[in-house]
Design an enzyme around this catalytic site. Structure first.
Site, short mmCIF file in Angstrom:
data_model
loop_
_atom_site.label_atom_id
_atom_site.label_comp_id
_atom_site.label_asym_id
_atom_site.label_seq_id
_atom_site.Cartn_x
_atom_site.Cartn_y
_atom_site.Cartn_z
N LYS A 1 39.28 54.00 54.23
CA LYS A 1 40.56 53.72 53.82
C LYS A 1 40.66 53.76 52.41
CE LYS A 1 43.04 50.10 54.14
NZ LYS A 1 44.01 50.22 53.22
N GLU B 1 42.73 33.24 41.29
CA GLU B 1 42.69 34.70 40.64
C GLU B 1 44.14 35.23 40.39
OE1 GLU B 1 39.98 38.57 40.91
OE2 GLU B 1 41.07 37.85 42.69
#
Length: 479
Positions: A173, A378
């Site tokens: 994918k 992050e």
């Protein structure tokens, strides 16, 4: 660049009559091509095709065939490197030097695993006279590979190459942001005569249905995912229902630790380079600069000047050193974080949006609260915190203060200190007097919430192999 990216199942391109969606260049907002979105039914079909190829073809039992196919993939990628790099620049927004480096890393990865494909060996143990245990290393089955947008060539090939070398068949994918890059790579694979139909299959997606179907599929035995820790946790949870193996390379918050005896010119150069790859949208990019308090003022002035001098702009201009954020929504998210950093910390260099395109100049800010989510989470952009420490123990404590442990760097001319600190930092990769050195031979992976398993290197095969014990009693001569 107007080609429409389609699905690839069982050796055939498919569009199934679905209306295409546009793929946008983040540097100027222009639609550069289209892709056909997929669905769960197509993912299930691709998984069934991959399972049949695994069970019915000679692929899993033919290491020389696999090695030849991987060499053909490498040659095809090499031949198409300029096209691929141009597409990466246009669709991902990074500068062309980064795009070409990424493409050639994929070539190197394919060639490396072509060699390993012919060197997968088992062992034998004589547990008693005339009684043997044979341990074989066999392909795990069908591997599902979920690819992120930030490095659509490298982060595909570093999972696909070991999966193929091990003897797995695959369902891929690609990211919705980079379908044209992926389609060009799939074009390369279709030109490889040693790659049987059904061994590599690919389904585009614009949401999460395809990925969810892959994780849930009983026909898929392994998931290899690169992306955020949040999504990785959801994948691990979904995979638990079928107890499939999961390899995850997830988020990072890489610290660069600078000691007083470091070569400061080198440290500035390496850290500047480390902050800005892919406009900071890289899980191993420098996110935290930890500097000894005795050199903090000097180093701050040096790093501010170096980062401020970075030229930001379209990746097809060779004078530019930092490209675009992947899209305007992410740029807006980062601008919001910069506003918060200005309130919660001391701004050293404030990033600015350019007038056109999803561009953002770098940001540096000092913050003393290690518990702040600006330190803990992050941020995934051209933003780094500036923090200070007093001694080795505090440096290590601060470096290990987040839930992440993907990468770090240590700058010192004291070899013993370099070894002590590198050993104490909880990260899968620690560079000494350098940052961001990645190559096919060296494993990468994370501690803590930076993931499970390893990619690159010989250990990169592990996620795609099973160990089988065959017990045999041949007896003894004359017995």
């Amino acid at each position: 660049m107007t080609k429409t990216a389609r699905h690839f199942i069982g050796g055939h391109w498919r569009d199934d009559g679905v209306d295409p969606l546009g793929s946008v260049n983040p540097a100027d907002g222009q639609v550069i091509g289209h892709y056909i979105p997929g669905n769960a039914d197509l993912a299930d079909e691709a998984a069934a095709v991959a399972k049949a190829a695994f069970e019915e073809s000679e692929w899993a039992a033919s290491p020389r065939l696999r090695a030849q196919a991987l060499m053909e993939i490498a040659d095809a990628l090499d031949a198409a490197k300029d096209d691929i790099a141009d597409l990466v620049v246009a669709e991902n927004g990074k500068i062309r030097a980064e795009a070409m480096g990424e493409t050639m890393a994929g070539v190197s990865e394919s060639r490396y695993y072509a060699g390993l494909a012919r060197d997968i060996r088992g062992t034998m143990q004589e547990v008693a006279p005339g009684k043997l245990s044979l341990f074989a290393r066999e392909a795990a089955g069908v591997a599902g590979i979920i690819v992120p947008w930030n490095a659509p060539v490298t982060l595909l090939i570093r999972s696909l190459a070991p999966a193929l070398a091990a003897g797995c068949t695959t369902v891929i994918k690609p990211a919705a942001q980079t379908p044209l890059v992926h389609a060009r790579i799939m074009d390369c694979l279709t030109s490889c005569p040693s790659l049987p139909a059904g061994v590599v299959n690919s389904i585009n997606e614009d949401g999460i249905a395809v990925g969810q179907a892959m994780v849930a599929s009983r026909d898929i035995d392994v998931i290899s995912f690169t992306g955020s820790s949040r999504t990785g946790k959801l994948i691990q949870e979904g995979a638990s229902k079928t107890l499939k193996r999961v390899g995850l390379e997830l988020g990072g918050k890489a610290p660069a630790i600078v000691f007083p005896d470091a070569d400061l010119d080198r440290a500035v150069r390496e850290i500047t380079h480390g902050i800005l790859p892919i406009a900071g949208q890289m899980c191993v990019a420098v996110a935290r600069i930890l500097v000894h308090e005795s050199i903090a003022a000097d180093f701050e002035a040096r790093i501010k000047a170096a980062v401020a001098a970075i030229r930001v702009g379209p990746g097809d201009d060779p004078a530019n050193q930092c490209g675009a954020i992947i899209d305007l929504d992410n740029r807006s998210r980062l601008l919001g974080l910069i506003n918060r950093a200005e309130e919660d910390g001391r701004m050293i260099l404030r990033g600015q949006a350019l007038e056109q395109g999803a561009f953002l100049t770098p940001t540096l800010f000092q913050i003393d609260d290690v518990s702040s989510d600006l330190v803990q989470e992050e941020l995934f952009g051209p933003i780094a915190t500036f923090e200070t420490f007093g001694d080795e123990a505090e440096a290590v404590m601060k470096a290990n203060a987040t839930v992440y442990g993907l990468a770090a760097s240590v700058f010192t001319t004291d070899v013993s200190r370099a070894l002590r600190v590198s050993r104490a930092v909880r990260a899968g990769t620690v560079w000494v007097n350098a940052h961001l050195r990645l190559f096919a031979e060296a494993e990468t992976g994370g501690y803590g919430q930076s993931g499970l398993g390893r990619l690159h290197g010989p250990e990169g095969l592990a996620d795609f192999l099973e160990t089988k014990h065959v017990y045999f009693e041949p007896g003894e001569v004359g017995g």
